[in-house]
Design a protein around this motif. Structure first.
Motif, short mmCIF file in Angstrom:
data_model
loop_
_atom_site.label_atom_id
_atom_site.label_comp_id
_atom_site.label_asym_id
_atom_site.label_seq_id
_atom_site.Cartn_x
_atom_site.Cartn_y
_atom_site.Cartn_z
N ARG A 17 -26.60 11.33 -4.87
CA ARG A 17 -26.38 10.02 -4.23
C ARG A 17 -26.64 8.90 -5.23
O ARG A 17 -25.86 7.97 -5.34
N SER A 23 -23.26 7.21 -0.35
CA SER A 23 -24.28 7.65 0.59
C SER A 23 -24.33 9.17 0.68
O SER A 23 -23.35 9.87 0.37
N GLU A 24 -25.45 9.68 1.14
CA GLU A 24 -25.59 11.11 1.36
C GLU A 24 -24.61 11.57 2.44
O GLU A 24 -24.06 12.66 2.38
N ARG A 25 -24.38 10.72 3.41
CA ARG A 25 -23.42 11.03 4.48
C ARG A 25 -22.02 11.26 3.90
O ARG A 25 -21.32 12.21 4.27
N THR A 26 -21.61 10.39 2.99
CA THR A 26 -20.31 10.55 2.35
C THR A 26 -20.24 11.85 1.56
O THR A 26 -19.25 12.57 1.63
N ARG A 28 -21.92 14.59 2.11
CA ARG A 28 -21.83 15.70 3.08
C ARG A 28 -20.42 15.81 3.65
O ARG A 28 -19.91 16.91 3.84
N GLU A 29 -19.77 14.68 3.90
CA GLU A 29 -18.40 14.70 4.40
C GLU A 29 -17.47 15.32 3.36
O GLU A 29 -16.60 16.12 3.70
N HIS A 32 -18.06 19.15 3.31
CA HIS A 32 -17.69 19.89 4.51
C HIS A 32 -16.28 19.61 5.03
O HIS A 32 -15.91 20.13 6.08
#
Length: 83
Positions: A17, A23-26, A28-29, A32
């Motif tokens: 990150r 972001s960490e969310r990005t 992960r997206e 996955h």
């Protein structure tokens, strides 16, 4: 002997990150998503990404320049039948 100031080859999502400025969310997206995923490895509960793999993956997603004038000329030629 390894250089203590150099960044490790494998980065967890927190380190990635900071390296990638996303972001960490990005992250992960990207990991996955259904196609063209960011390659990662799971070690226990941690997700790790090889820094060199991330760099190559990101380079493959660079924005391409588009010649808008050429596109407009093709559209006009198609409409006017002058192609």
């Amino acid at each position: 002997m390894t250089n203590q100031t150099s960044q490790p080859e494998w980065l967890d999502l927190k380190a990635l990150r900071g390296y990638a400025c996303v972001s960490e969310r990005t992250l992960r997206e990207w990991i996955h998503r259904a196609s063209n995923t960011l390659p990662a490895a799971r070690v226990g509960a941690k997700i790790l990404v090889r820094k060199s793999t991330f760099d190559r993956w990101l380079e493959n997603h660079s924005l391409k320049t588009i010649d808008i004038g050429c596109i407009v000329d093709e559209l006009v030629a198609g409409v006017t039948g002058t192609n």
